[in-house]
Enzyme design. Structure first.
Site, short mmCIF file in Angstrom:
data_model
loop_
_atom_site.label_atom_id
_atom_site.label_comp_id
_atom_site.label_asym_id
_atom_site.label_seq_id
_atom_site.Cartn_x
_atom_site.Cartn_y
_atom_site.Cartn_z
CG ASP A 1 85.49 -96.78 -79.80
OD1 ASP A 1 86.02 -95.84 -80.43
OD2 ASP A 1 84.48 -97.38 -80.21
CG ASP B 1 78.74 -103.80 -84.32
OD1 ASP B 1 77.95 -103.06 -84.95
OD2 ASP B 1 79.22 -103.49 -83.21
CG HIS C 1 86.27 -100.29 -86.21
ND1 HIS C 1 86.00 -101.01 -85.09
CD2 HIS C 1 85.11 -99.65 -86.50
CE1 HIS C 1 84.75 -100.78 -84.70
NE2 HIS C 1 84.20 -99.95 -85.54
NE ARG C 2 82.13 -103.35 -85.69
CZ ARG C 2 82.88 -103.89 -84.71
NH1 ARG C 2 83.75 -104.84 -84.99
NH2 ARG C 2 82.75 -103.51 -83.46
CD GLU D 1 81.85 -97.35 -86.08
OE1 GLU D 1 80.66 -97.52 -86.43
OE2 GLU D 1 82.34 -97.96 -85.10
CB SER E 1 70.10 -100.86 -78.70
OG SER E 1 71.52 -101.08 -78.76
CG ASN F 1 82.85 -92.18 -84.96
OD1 ASN F 1 81.72 -91.91 -84.55
ND2 ASN F 1 83.06 -92.67 -86.18
NE ARG G 1 77.76 -93.32 -84.95
CZ ARG G 1 78.38 -94.24 -84.23
NH1 ARG G 1 79.64 -94.08 -83.87
NH2 ARG G 1 77.73 -95.32 -83.86
CE LYS H 1 84.33 -96.12 -83.49
NZ LYS H 1 83.40 -96.91 -82.73
O1 LIG Z 1 75.61 -100.88 -77.01
C1 LIG Z 1 76.63 -101.22 -77.63
O2 LIG Z 1 77.69 -101.54 -77.05
C2 LIG Z 1 76.57 -101.26 -79.11
C3 LIG Z 1 75.35 -101.29 -79.75
C4 LIG Z 1 75.24 -101.40 -81.22
O3 LIG Z 1 74.78 -100.17 -81.72
P1 LIG Z 1 73.23 -99.88 -82.12
O4 LIG Z 1 72.39 -100.13 -80.95
O5 LIG Z 1 73.30 -98.44 -82.51
O6 LIG Z 1 72.91 -100.80 -83.27
C5 LIG Z 1 76.57 -101.76 -81.88
O7 LIG Z 1 76.49 -101.54 -83.26
C6 LIG Z 1 77.71 -100.99 -81.30
O8 LIG Z 1 78.93 -101.31 -81.91
C7 LIG Z 1 77.86 -101.28 -79.83
C1 LIG Z 2 78.95 -99.20 -84.40
C2 LIG Z 2 80.09 -99.37 -83.76
O1 LIG Z 2 80.57 -98.58 -82.77
P1 LIG Z 2 79.96 -97.45 -81.84
O2 LIG Z 2 78.49 -97.30 -82.13
O3 LIG Z 2 80.22 -97.92 -80.45
O4 LIG Z 2 80.74 -96.21 -82.18
C3 LIG Z 2 80.99 -100.52 -84.09
O5 LIG Z 2 81.94 -100.76 -83.32
O6 LIG Z 2 80.77 -101.20 -85.08
#
Ligand SMILES: O=C(O)C1=C[C@@H](OP(=O)(O)O)[C@@H](O)[C@H](O)C1
Ligand SMILES: C=C(OP(=O)(O)O)C(=O)O
Length: 431
Positions: free
Chosen positions: A51, A318, A391-392, A346, A173, A95, A125, A417
């Protein structure tokens, strides 16, 4: 050679300590802020993973110079002062939601002609709410595939846009984060209003916190209205990336599942990441938690079973996945609610979790925005867990091995990731 699966042997428990990789959310925000700022920023302990690599590569293509210091995760980023030097570029963002959403807003407002693409899942997405928002401030942005989804093409911003932007916050968010990070590029005060409920609020706090470190203080009225002043980001000189609190959740859970103690180093009491609140959920399940300035520790203590939990997980989307695994070791039914966003990450994480937990014998009920997990009397051994390029999923299910239950993890490399060193770290705490 591609390793297609990993067989994890039964371990008798877990103890030890793990140095966490850098936070993905903080790393990618800092890279963008340092790139947009005036001045050079020394970034310490950046996450080195898929990432962040896509973010670094994209910034290079936009004309931002950065160098990595030899044998370290420290970088020097030369800020461009708000304007990307390269006016035409094709960006591939894998991703990485944090890279895709924040660069969409930055490219849309930066005055160039860019395309942004990702892996097939990234193209499923949603991003429509962000596109609708940046269009209100004059962005010229088009869908190259399905309406509402990447890939995207952006062209130079027109001057006809206003100074009030409305953005929906109930899908991700990251749209609000992207807008806030890039609003200063417009050179005028911008008011951002959130329509409907905002999810995953602690991530917006990370955004505001880091914008302030780069010299821009956003005024806000609750979670509904944000006022971004007309100003240019200024480099703070040097900035340290915290360890990743979501990655910490696997090892804290290991301390509970494998009796512990297991300590994570790199996040602690004063972390700016909302996912440190995973520790509160663990404590409610009966684990013992210790906090230091730069570490957190977990052990099972005198309890020999965890308590089932009912939790609204909207603030920790997460780390909440890790709670679904802890539910396998609890004394009743665990309900994790307010997690609709799991369906657009993901993979569809509610569906994937439900399917794979059932392979271990759990009784699982899923709804649009919740999951309910009742553990079996005995977990099924040697289940082959599919990870859906998530990954999770891989990191979560690996934890079962620490309770003496052998398990197979398919496509273990998907951890790259956010946590390429995960399998070594796991082996280092397995007893
Ligand atoms: O702003 C960020 O760094 C993130 C916001 C979250 O997403 P959502 O806002 O889509 O829930 C989280 O799940 C993602 O891994 C990282
Ligand atoms: C949702 C995740 O990642 P991102 O939205 O940053 O791809 C995550 O890391 O669980």
């Amino acid at each position: 050679m591609t390793v297609e699966f990993l067989d994890l042997a039964a371990a008798r428990g877990a103890r030890g300590s793990v140095k966490l990789p850098g936070s993905k959310s903080i790393s990618n925000r800092i890279l963008l802020l340092a790139a947009l700022a005036k001045g050079t920023t020394e970034v310490k302990a950046l996450l080195d993973s898929d990432d962040t690599q896509v973010m670094l590569e994209a910034l290079k293509r936009l004309g931002v110079n950065w160098t990595r210091h030899p044998n370290s995760d420290d970088y020097r980023v030369e800020g461009v002062g708000g304007v990307f030097p390269v006016k035409e570029a094709d960006l591939f963002l894998g991703n990485a939601g944090t890279a895709f959403r924040s660069l969409t807003a930055a490219c849309a407002l930066a005055g160039g002609h860019y395309t942004l693409t990702g892996v097939p899942r990234m193209h499923e997405r949603p991003i429509g709410d962000l596109v609708d928002a940046v269009r209100q401030v004059g962005a010229d942005i088009r869908y190259l595939g399905s309406t509402g989804f990447p890939p995207l093409e952006v062209r130079p911003v027109s001057d006809t846009g206003g100074s009030l932007v409305r953005v929906r916050g109930n899908v991700s968010s990251q749209y609000l984060t992207g807008l806030l990070l890039s609003a200063p590029l417009l050179g005028r005060e911008v008011v951002v209003e959130v329509e409907g409920d905002l999810i995953s609020k602690p991530y917006v706090e990370i955004t505001l916190n880091l914008m302030k470190r780069f010299g821009i203080e956003v005024k806000r009225e609750g979670w509904q209205r944000f006022i971004v002043p007309a100003a240019t980001y200024q480099s703070p000189g040097s900035i340290q990336v915290e360890g990743d609190a979501s990655s910490a959740s696997y090892f804290l859970a290991a301390g509970a599942i494998g009796h512990g103690p297991v300590r994570v180093e790199g996040v602690g009491r004063n972390s700016i990441q909302g996912d440190v609140r995973f520790a509160e959920a663990l404590a409610r399940m009966g684990a013992e938690i210790g906090f230091g300035p730069n570490w957190i520790e977990c052990r099972l203590g005198c309890a020999d079973k965890l308590h089932a939990l009912e939790l609204d997980c909207n603030h920790i989307p997460d780390a909440a996945m890790t709670l679904a695994i802890l539910a396998l070791f609890a004394d009743g039914t665990t309900t994790l609610s307010n997690i609709a966003s799991w369906r657009v990450k993901e993979t569809d994480r509610i569906a994937a979790m439900a399917t794979e937990l059932r392979k271990l014998g759990a009784v699982v009920e899923e709804g649009a925005d919740y999951i309910k997990i009742t553990p079996p009397a005995r977990l099924i051994e040697n289940a082959a867990i599919d990870t859906y390029d998530d990954h999770r999923m891989a990191m979560c299910f690996s934890l079962v091995s620490l309770a003496g239950v052998p398990i197979r993890i398919n496509d273990p490399k998907c951890v790259n990731k956010t946590f390429p060193g995960y399998w070594d770290a796991l082996a280092s705490v397995a007893a």
